[in-house]
Design a protein around this motif. Structure first.
Motif, mmCIF file in Angstrom:
data_model
loop_
_atom_site.group_PDB
_atom_site.id
_atom_site.type_symbol
_atom_site.label_atom_id
_atom_site.label_comp_id
_atom_site.label_asym_id
_atom_site.label_seq_id
_atom_site.Cartn_x
_atom_site.Cartn_y
_atom_site.Cartn_z
ATOM 1 N N ALA A 36 2.332 -32.735 43.512
ATOM 2 C CA ALA A 36 2.179 -32.021 42.241
ATOM 3 C C ALA A 36 2.826 -30.641 42.329
ATOM 4 N N ARG A 37 2.584 -30.003 43.465
ATOM 5 C CA ARG A 37 3.160 -28.661 43.622
ATOM 6 C C ARG A 37 4.682 -28.711 43.565
ATOM 7 N N LEU A 91 6.003 -29.841 39.917
ATOM 8 C CA LEU A 91 5.910 -28.844 38.843
ATOM 9 C C LEU A 91 6.956 -27.751 38.998
ATOM 10 N N ALA A 127 -0.932 -35.930 47.348
ATOM 11 C CA ALA A 127 -0.862 -35.799 45.884
ATOM 12 C C ALA A 127 -0.725 -34.333 45.470
#
Length: 463
Positions: free
Chosen positions: A34-35, A38, A30
């Motif tokens: 997310a990294r 974004l 996760a």
């Protein structure tokens, strides 16, 4: 990898370490997602971007749904394992029951009770389980196993297990037991009777009476009560018949056996046996007299005295009581003078004339004079207060003293009236019973018609 480790579902679930590791992998994935998300600059249109949220929901729903499905599978596995454990308990109890079938109940009772407790606990504590549904069938098998001796007609062996089964309504839940204990009264009553009858038939009288006593105590209105009365009553009459008929080869032993059997029968509570007991009592009375008479004829004079004295004491109103006392007297004389025991004293005194015999006591102690012949009897002469024993010292003081030489009025005396015939006499200290040698004197005399006789007793000191 998780699926390979988790499936098929186990009642204990996936090991905690695997779950922690898997959670760490998810968190890392996760964070990495997310990294990347974004920072990403995707040349996608607005329509494609609108698919991100549904896809995210799907990605979340998939593991969540899998978790729910896995939880359900695990609970099913847990329930199955529990059901199997209950079935295993039933199987263990079944093995105990099967192993003890037909064995001695005294050694099997503990295992039987363990199995019964298992059935009851499963049925009460887990009524909806598959194992609980098997309990009724197992209870039927339990009753059949415990009552195997009765089914095999081994009635003595059946008493204890049937007693156990009959007692279960007091300790086992009614819903578990049902009506299986109904009807056991008849089975137990029959077992007690058949066992007692078998013991009675092979001579184990005390053991049989134990069964009969328990039968009357538990089932006083049973049809078997009448059977016991006939069996025991006929047995007592049969045992007593030789005494009543006078055909017993050993009346002494037979009398004691019948007396004991009569007393035992009289002690049986709950049975109408007064008639056979009374008949046996009359036979014992005849046997007791026959015993003493046989002992006299066989020269067992001491035993004859004991038997006849007991007879006279036990049956004082018997027409033979007086005869028993005369036999006892004759036996006491014959114990010192065997010639007096050649024949029994007659039961009745002869008729005809009788000759007087005046007996005096020239002694300072009271004496008994026993006599037997055509008639038998005993008299006691009081002590002569002014008399002295004869012997060395008196010869020095009064050398002219002669036994019975004083005036007749000086001596205590009694008069016997005796039919003609030969008599044996025994003189002894009054109350001496079987006196030791030196304290008795025997003599023999003939009584002839037309004479008057005198007999003076005195004591001589041993020189």
């Amino acid at each position: 990898a998780l699926l390979l480790l988790a499936l098929p579902a186990d009642a204990n679930g996936v090991p905690a370490g695997v779950l922690v590791g898997y959670g760490a992998v998810l968190l890392a994935a996760a964070a990495d997602g997310a990294r990347r998300g974004l920072r990403a600059r995707l040349p996608l249109g607005a329509t494609a971007r609108r698919l991100a949220l549904p896809l995210a929901v799907v990605l979340l729903a998939a593991p969540a749904g899998a978790t729910v499905a896995y939880g359900a599978a695990r609970e099913e596995a847990r329930e199955e394992a529990f059901q199997q454990s209950l079935l295993a308990r039933i199987d263990t109890a079944d093995a105990l029951v099967k192993a003890r079938e037909g064995a001695d109940f005294a050694f099997s009772e503990r295992d039987y009770r363990t199995a019964l407790d298992t059935y009851e606990r499963v049925a009460l504590d887990h009524p909806d389980s598959r194992a609980a549904k098997l309990v009724p069938e197992r209870m039927d098998a339990y009753f059949a196993s415990v009552s195997t001796p009765y089914a095999q007609k081994k009635y003595c062996e059946a008493v204890d297990p049937l007693t156990h089964l009959r007692s279960l309504p007091d300790s086992v839940d009614k819903g578990v037991l049902g009506n299986r204990a109904d009807g056991l009264d008849d089975s137990l009553a029959r077992s007690l009777y058949e066992c007692g009858a078998a013991e009675f038939g092979r001579g184990a009288i005390q053991s049989s009476y134990g069964s009969f006593t328990e039968l009357a105590s538990l089932f006083p209105t049973s049809e078997h009560i009448g059977k016991v009365e006939r069996l025991v009553g006929d047995g007592l009459r049969k045992a007593a018949a030789p005494l009543g008929e006078g055909s017993a080869s050993d009346p002494c032993a037979t009398t004691e056996q019948v007396r004991k059997q009569r007393d035992d029968v009289a002690g049986l509570k709950g049975y109408a046996l007064a008639g056979p007991v009374a008949d046996a009592g009359r036979a014992v009375q005849k046997g007791a007299f026959s015993c003493g008479a046989k002992q006299f004829r066989d020269g067992l004079y001491s035993e004859a005295v004991t038997s006849m004295d007991r007879y006279a004491k036990d049956y004082p109103d018997s027409p033979q009581a007086a005869h028993a006392r005369t036999i006892s007297i004759a036996a006491q004389i014959a114990d010192h003078e065997p010639a007096a025991g050649k024949k029994l004293p007659p039961a009745t005194a002869p008729g005809g004339s009788r000759m007087p015999m005046v007996v005096s006591n020239d002694g300072k102690e009271s004496v008994e004079l026993l006599y037997t012949g055509p008639v038998t009897g005993k008299i006691t002469l009081e002590a002569c207060g002014t008399c002295e024993n004869y012997g060395t010292f008196r010869d020095v003081v009064d050398p002219d003293a002669k036994p019975c030489g004083g005036p007749s009025s000086k001596y205590p005396k009694a008069t016997l009236r005796l039919p003609a015939g030969t008599y044996h006499f025994l003189q002894r200290r009054a109350g001496g019973g079987f006196a030791v040698a030196g304290e008795t004197k025997t003599s023999k005399a003939s009584v002839e018609p037309g004479y008057t006789y005198t007999n003076c007793l005195y004591v001589t000191t041993v020189r």
